[in-house]
Design a protein around this motif. Structure first.
Motif, PDB file in Angstrom:
ATOM      1  N   PHE A 180       0.802  -1.227   0.000  1.00  0.00           N
ATOM      2  CA  PHE A 180       0.000   0.000   0.000  1.00  0.00           C
ATOM      3  C   PHE A 180       0.837   1.280   0.000  1.00  0.00           C
ATOM      4  N   VAL A 207      -7.018  -8.033  -3.925  1.00  0.00           N
ATOM      5  CA  VAL A 207      -5.628  -7.544  -3.891  1.00  0.00           C
ATOM      6  C   VAL A 207      -4.794  -8.352  -4.877  1.00  0.00           C
ATOM      7  N   PHE A 226      -5.251  -7.044  -8.206  1.00  0.00           N
ATOM      8  CA  PHE A 226      -4.568  -5.758  -8.290  1.00  0.00           C
ATOM      9  C   PHE A 226      -3.066  -5.974  -8.547  1.00  0.00           C
ATOM     10  N   SER A 243      -8.587  -1.742   2.872  1.00  0.00           N
ATOM     11  CA  SER A 243      -9.454  -2.432   1.933  1.00  0.00           C
ATOM     12  C   SER A 243     -10.085  -1.546   0.855  1.00  0.00           C
ATOM     13  N   SER A 297      -9.388   1.198  -0.710  1.00  0.00           N
ATOM     14  CA  SER A 297      -8.651   1.713  -1.865  1.00  0.00           C
ATOM     15  C   SER A 297      -8.494   0.640  -2.943  1.00  0.00           C
ATOM     16  N   THR A 298      -8.243  -0.609  -2.523  1.00  0.00           N
ATOM     17  CA  THR A 298      -8.095  -1.678  -3.519  1.00  0.00           C
ATOM     18  C   THR A 298      -9.404  -1.838  -4.296  1.00  0.00           C
ATOM     19  N   HIS A 299     -10.516  -1.845  -3.546  1.00  0.00           N
ATOM     20  CA  HIS A 299     -11.810  -1.982  -4.223  1.00  0.00           C
ATOM     21  C   HIS A 299     -12.046  -0.806  -5.173  1.00  0.00           C
ATOM     22  N   GLY A 321      -3.063   4.192   0.100  1.00  0.00           N
ATOM     23  CA  GLY A 321      -4.226   3.762  -0.671  1.00  0.00           C
ATOM     24  C   GLY A 321      -4.907   4.938  -1.366  1.00  0.00           C
ATOM     25  N   GLU A 364      -2.978   5.683  -4.300  1.00  0.00           N
ATOM     26  CA  GLU A 364      -3.216   4.647  -5.324  1.00  0.00           C
ATOM     27  C   GLU A 364      -4.553   4.882  -6.031  1.00  0.00           C
ATOM     28  N   CYS A 365      -5.586   5.269  -5.255  1.00  0.00           N
ATOM     29  CA  CYS A 365      -6.885   5.561  -5.891  1.00  0.00           C
ATOM     30  C   CYS A 365      -6.722   6.661  -6.939  1.00  0.00           C
TER      31      CYS A 365
END
Ligand code: BGC
Length: 764
Positions: free
Chosen positions: A355, A611, A614, A643, A645-647, A690, A693-694
């Motif tokens: 992350f 993940v 990803f 969680s 941010s991955t979604h 995260g 990353e988004c």
């Protein structure tokens, strides 16, 4: 790229009223720091519900045999007690008007101001300013201004060093040497109980009336574990008394103090105090703000046009990403709460590689290298853990602290609501995916930066050594395949599962990468091959990797295209999760069911299979990702801050823009949002990575795929423009995205860069 940084709303986090019952959140989210020091923003005057905290990166100590090592809460130097005509200043008494507390994330300065009328009716205006210098890692500077509004007053000040701090009761320091130099400079030396690290804390005050220095001697108070100076000043109405306090912390673990005795460090700290005093608060603040400008805002500018809140959120993430990272020293890493609280004891998790690392790799590669060197330097702990569990190679600890500590996950935590007994934390025993996460971090770092020097010195070895662990970890099954049984995957609501998809696919990836590098080294770098072959017996290991990859059971998607998270998940029962999905505070389900029961429900604490999609993006077909995303998103409570941010990024990839934006907003609200309690024990470090990353991976569309750079941006509704920079193999690229255009400029321009933008190949 010229960014317009002039809008104040892009930089100020403000609190407009003071609630003495809810202090924790602001202490954490408004904390100050520089990667060496982390200071919670507890107020100068003290309150019952406060949690003061000052942490120095890497100074771990073990309180006793029954506790794991943790980052000790160092002596407090920020408290300043004020009395006005004998009445103690406190916002829980009298009347407070015009209260504001503001953190300027651009300059790293915390300010607070209030007009206070004491219970007996004396009115004063107060302003407090504070920085932790980004320029001078050891330094904290404060300034307090006091103006009597209507009548002359006598102000008493008591301020110094309080060594009574503890980590929720665990006292990590001995009572040490206390000194007053020239009745001005205060010094206190404390030593940690088990790790024997000396902390030299030094502070000095400077008082001035309307800018004119008051040449005052202090009253001295030396008591058990504390040392204070007292001053008493008469102030006429309308005049301003300013109290500046300059503090420093040095420890015997600091790289720049190596070889120095405690006495030499003490001497140096006294000299520092004199220098700080002569420079004064304004100069210290300005030079630190300049450092912020150079090191963060000019180096990694990001701007979102069209939504001020989102633009603030990404800057806020960058602010904390700088505070938490020990860029000065590779012997330490990022804690799950950064340096902003006692939560997770300062330990490092997979949060770093999965992350946080991408942000540093793409914006500050030198810092990223330090984080990756840490993993190499902590190999002794990884070897010890593997040997302890009868495996081979490097088995990384789930939680890491000092280099040779090995596993430091506490064994028990929280309560089992059915049995009333403490819950056993299985992660330290069986959450094993951390080992391939470390290897993945190494690979990502090396491909994106092109840092071959790192690979030759550390990286190849790390990837081989971790692959050796995996080959020794595989269990032959009756079906003739290898399995990885009894693990916890990323989703910690499922314990003791077999064949967790994330764990198995990543273990396979790790062994494949080792095989690929085996050939590369043999063919292209024979000297390195020979060295590593002697050290790790690569020739013997190769067969194990090959067989391991060929025979390892990799869960396949169901006919509905859902990738099973583990061997049981999809056969567990479904329950109505709407109550938990709508919860304000995380973990609601653990108050209704114990973990054993949760294990039998189709519910996830956090992203797990997703993940995997990803990280290993190009091995799963789009229809599997889509069907799995739908299945797991409906069952994921996002009870871990890692969680959302991955979604969000995956929702972006699948063209679900509105959903992606909603998840991003929720991710950005973890520390900025309205739920007061969520950050008390410290900010959520990984969630800041995260958020980046988004923005950059999700809406900005950046991804490293199989060694290539890809940019597929797609802005959410309401954003008119997104600009950011990324560093790809030493070339700094400025990317500017609008609704209908993508512009990429190579600012470094010394090498060609190949990029795929929206499916088309380009060479810059
Ligand atoms: C999460 C882990 C994470 C840890 C530290 C836990 O709640 O489940 O994935 O590594 O917090 O952030």
């Amino acid at each position: 790229m010229g960014m317009d940084y002039s809008r104040i709303e892009d930089w100020i986090l403000r609190e407009n009223s003071f609630d003495p019952e809810k202090l924790g959140k602001c202490e954490a989210v408004m904390s100050l720091g520089n990667g060496y020091l982390g200071l919670r923003s507890a107020t100068e005057e003290r309150y019952l519900n406060e949690t003061r905290g000052l942490f120095v990166a890497g100074t771990f100590n073990k309180f006793d045999e029954n506790e794991v090592t943790e980052l000790p809460n160092a002596a407090d130097m920020t408290a300043i007690h004020l009395s006005v005509n004998g009445e103690r200043f406190s916002l829980t008494e009298g009347i407070a008007e015009d209260y504001t507390r503001e953190l300027n994330i651009r300059t790293g300065e915390l300010r607070r101001s209030v007009t206070w009328t004491s219970p007996k009716g004396v009115k004063i205006r107060l302003a407090f300013y504070r920085i932790v210098s980004l320029k001078r890692l050891h330094v904290i500077a404060q300034r307090v201004e006091i103006v009597p509004v209507e009548e002359d007053v006598r102000v008493e000040i008591k301020s110094g060093i309080n060594g009574k701090m503890a980590n929720t009761g665990s006292q990590h320091f001995s009572d040490g040497d206390k000194r007053f130099y020239d009745k001005r400079v205060i010094q206190f030396v404390q030593t940690t109980g088990q790790s024997k690290i000396d902390f030299v804390d030094t502070t000095v005050h400077k008082l001035a009336l309307d800018g004119e220095i008051l040449p005052m001697e202090a009253e001295v108070y030396i008591e058990r574990r504390e040392i204070f100076a007292g001053y008493s000043v008469d102030i006429k109405a309308g005049r301003t008394l300013s109290v500046e306090k300059y503090s420093s912390v040095y420890t015997s673990r600091d790289l720049d103090m190596e070889g120095k005795t405690a006495a030499q460090i003490q001497e140096l700290a006294v000299e520092t105090s004199r220098e700080l005093e002569s420079l004064g608060y304004e100069v210290l603040k300005d030079e630190s703000a300049k450092q912020w400008e150079e090191e963060v805002w000019n180096l990694a500018p990001i701007r979102i046009e069209g939504n001020v809140l989102d633009n603030f959120a990404i800057h806020f993430a960058q602010y904390h990403l700088r505070l938490m990272v020990p860029a000065h020293d590779a012997r330490m890493n990022i804690g799950a709460k950064g340096l902003s609280g006692e939560g997770y004891r300062g330990h490092t998790f997979w949060d770093t590689e999965i992350f946080l690392l991408p942000y540093y790799i793409f914006t500050a590669p030198k810092t990223a290298r330090k984080l990756e060197e840490y993993r190499y330097l902590s190999l002794p702990g990884a070897h010890a853990k593997a040997a302890h569990n009868h495996y081979q190679g490097a088995m990384f600890p789930w939680e890491s602290a000092w280099l040779d500590d090995g596993e430091v996950t506490p064994e028990y935590m929280d309560v089992d609501i059915l049995t009333g007994k403490p819950n056993k934390v299985w992660s330290g025993f069986i959450e094993q995916h951390i080992t391939s996460d470390v290897a993945f971090g190494v690979w990502q770092y090396s491909v994106i930066t092109g840092d071959e020097d790192y690979m030759e010195k550390y990286g190849y070895e790390l990837i081989m050594d971790t692959a050796i662990f995996w080959a020794s970890r595989l269990e032959p099954g009756e079906d003739g395949r290898y399995h990885i049984n009894d693990v916890v995957g990323p989703d910690e609501y499922r314990e003791h599962v077999n064949d967790n998809a994330f764990t198995n696919y990543m273990a396979c990836w790790n062994m494949k990468k080792a095989m690929e590098y085996y050939h590369l080294l043999k063919d292209e770098k024979p000297e390195i091959f020979t060295r590593l072959n002697e050290k790790l017996s690569l020739d013997a290991a190769y067969g194990g990797w090959k067989e391991g990859c060929e025979k390892l059971y990799l869960p396949a998607p169901t006919k509905e295209n859902i990738l099973p998270q583990d061997d049981r998940y999809l056969s567990c029962r479904d329950i109505d999760l709407s109550k938990y999905k709508a919860q304000e505070n995380v973990g609601g389900i653990t108050r209704d069911y114990n973990l054993e029961q949760i294990n039998r429900i189709q519910v996830s604490k956090q992203a797990d299979v997703l993940v995997l999609f990803f990280l290993l993006e190009d091995i799963f077909p789009q229809e599997v990702k889509k069907a799995s995303w739908k299945h797991y998103e409906a069952r994921t409570l996002h009870d871990s801050s890692l969680s959302l941010s991955t979604h969000s990024v995956l929702a972006c990839d699948m063209g679900e823009k509105a959903m992606a934006y909603d998840l991003f907003r929720r991710a950005a609200s973890i520390d900025l949002g309205p739920f007061m309690g969520s950050s008390n024990a410290g900010i959520h470090a990984a969630s800041f990575g995260g958020v980046w990353e988004c923005v950059v991976y999700g809406f900005g569309g950046v991804r490293m795929l199989g060694g290539r750079l890809r940019i597929n941006p797609s802005l959410p509704e309401g954003w008119t423009e997104l600009s950011y920079t990324i560093i790809w193999k030493g070339q700094k690229l400025a990317v500017d995205v609008t609704k209908d255009a993508v512009n990429v400029e190579n600012l470094t321009g010394t090498k060609k860069v190949e990029i795929e933008i929206n499916g088309e190949k380009h060479v810059l």
